[in-house]
Write an enzyme that holds these catalytic residues in place. Sequence first.
Site, PDB file in Angstrom:
ATOM      1  CB  SER A 210      46.849  50.074  79.632  1.00 63.09           C
ATOM      2  OG  SER A 210      46.642  51.068  78.654  1.00 63.09           O
TER       3      SER A 210
ATOM      4  CB  ILE B 220      55.475  62.577  85.412  1.00 62.57           C
ATOM      5  CG1 ILE B 220      55.809  61.081  85.437  1.00 62.57           C
ATOM      6  CG2 ILE B 220      54.925  63.053  86.766  1.00 62.57           C
ATOM      7  CD1 ILE B 220      54.607  60.139  85.510  1.00 62.57           C
TER       8      ILE B 220
ATOM      9  CD  GLU C  23      43.933  60.792  86.975  1.00 62.08           C
ATOM     10  OE1 GLU C  23      44.301  59.888  87.763  1.00 62.08           O
ATOM     11  OE2 GLU C  23      44.510  61.043  85.910  1.00 62.08           O
TER      12      GLU C  23
ATOM     13  CD  GLN D  23      17.749  73.247  56.479  1.00 60.69           C
ATOM     14  OE1 GLN D  23      17.891  72.163  55.924  1.00 60.69           O
ATOM     15  NE2 GLN D  23      16.576  73.819  56.608  1.00 60.69           N
TER      16      GLN D  23
ATOM     17  CD  GLN E 129      34.425  69.677  58.451  1.00 58.22           C
ATOM     18  OE1 GLN E 129      35.476  69.206  58.857  1.00 58.22           O
ATOM     19  NE2 GLN E 129      34.145  69.793  57.170  1.00 58.22           N
TER      20      GLN E 129
ATOM     21  N   GLY F  35      36.405  75.753  59.240  1.00 59.11           N
ATOM     22  CA  GLY F  35      37.026  75.548  57.931  1.00 59.11           C
ATOM     23  C   GLY F  35      38.550  75.611  58.008  1.00 59.11           C
TER      24      GLY F  35
END
Length: 400
Positions: free
Chosen positions: A142, A168, A253, A290, A353, A356
């Site tokens: 960072s 890299i 980028e 739903q 999800q 499953g």
Amino acid sequence: MSSTTPTTPLAGGLLTSDHRDILAAADEYARNVLFPFQQRMDDEEWWPSEVFPSLGAQGYLGVQAPEAYGGAGLDLLSEGMVGQAISRWNPAVGLSYLAHENLCLGNLLANADDALLQRFAPGLIDGSLVGALGLTEPGAGSDALGGMRTTAVRDGDEYVLNGTKIYITNGPIADVVLVYAKTDLAAGPRGITAFLVETTTPGFSVAQKLIKMGLRGSPTGELLFEDCRVPAANRVGEEGSGVAVVMNGLDRERVCLAFSCLGLAERAIDLTIAYAQDREQFGSAIGSFQMVAAMIAEMYADVESLRSMTLDVATEVGNTAFGVAHQHIATRSAALALVAGNNLMRILDKAVQVHGGMGFMWETEVNRLYRAGKLYEIGAGTNEVRKSIIASNLLATRAR
Ligand SMILES: Cc1cc2nc3c(=O)[nH]c(=O)nc-3n(C[C@H](O)[C@H](O)[C@H](O)COP(=O)(O)OP(=O)(O)OC[C@H]3O[C@@H](n4cnc5c(N)ncnc54)[C@H](O)[C@@H]3O)c2cc1C
């Protein structure tokens, strides 16, 4: 639905018919040519060497490069959409494409002199050369600029490079690496200079190829520079101009990263809708429940908000010359990358999800997308770095 049938609308309302054509053609190419490679690439960490020459022959390298170097002379939006299509059908090739096309070639086109471009741009554009960019170091992620330890010391017509670069993309297969090094240790980030290093140069080596959880077909490496002598003619820009090269390049980028996220997200929702239509439990397709339908609706909203923001920011960044209005562009492109990574991970979580137990299986495509997606909250500046850029720019520029 066959596993390769496209179902998501590929273009947003903001696109011109030319852009729609580019996206549709790239999508068809990626589906036919690159999709068949993806499972083996992921299983075996295998890189098919024909990919870059094939991309070059198709006109997908040097999308923004002037025709004089063999490029297509198109815009940032076009380049982003090619990356979107590639990432949709083969995320690992999408990452390697981003590193070659945007990080290496894009930064060279914006900053290198004509003599250097004459030597290397044609090969990078026809795919006979593979490019990479080396900024990150073991102690400088960072804080890549502040923490940089790689040095370049002038010696006659050469610079002598010493240091280590890590994570890299394309490092293990690259012919040329755009490397950042300190030419003036006392000047902090202002003492950083960019160089194009040929990987055949004595003193350059690949210390290791790294094993990843996702995007496994895209080769990632640790690179060593040990008294590596680089001709002064391979310097990119003026001495000390590296920080400007990095910062301007990062904006573009982040835009291209968002297009990659969009490609992954589109594929994830396509697979999820098909699965929800086909998989039955309690005597009904799971999409009729739903709670499952709600996940698909939320995925769709996340895909479409990402698409709108990507097209809007890409258009503005593409229309702004390098270095102009930088703070505004940096803020918007960091916000785009933040939204892209966050939306993508929300989408992929729901995709798994809905699948499953099948979604948890390593060999499924949705699992491969899930493992790939996390990078997009880390690379090109982490989510936290993106937030820091946005907040510090807003707090510094808004009148009280
Ligand atoms: C697959 C892959 C491909 C990559 N390709 C390239 C490439 O081609 N070229 C290249 O140069 N680099 C590349 N990178 C490196 C990438 O850009 C870095 O991993 C990234 O910038 C983060 O640096 P780091 O890993 O050292 O994490 P660190 O900087 O050590 O961060 C660790 C954690 O601390 C947080 N953190 C750090 N500083 C702050 C702060 N000031 N405030 C709040 N939180 C903070 C981070 O957000 C993160 O959560 C690649 C990485 C990966 C994983």
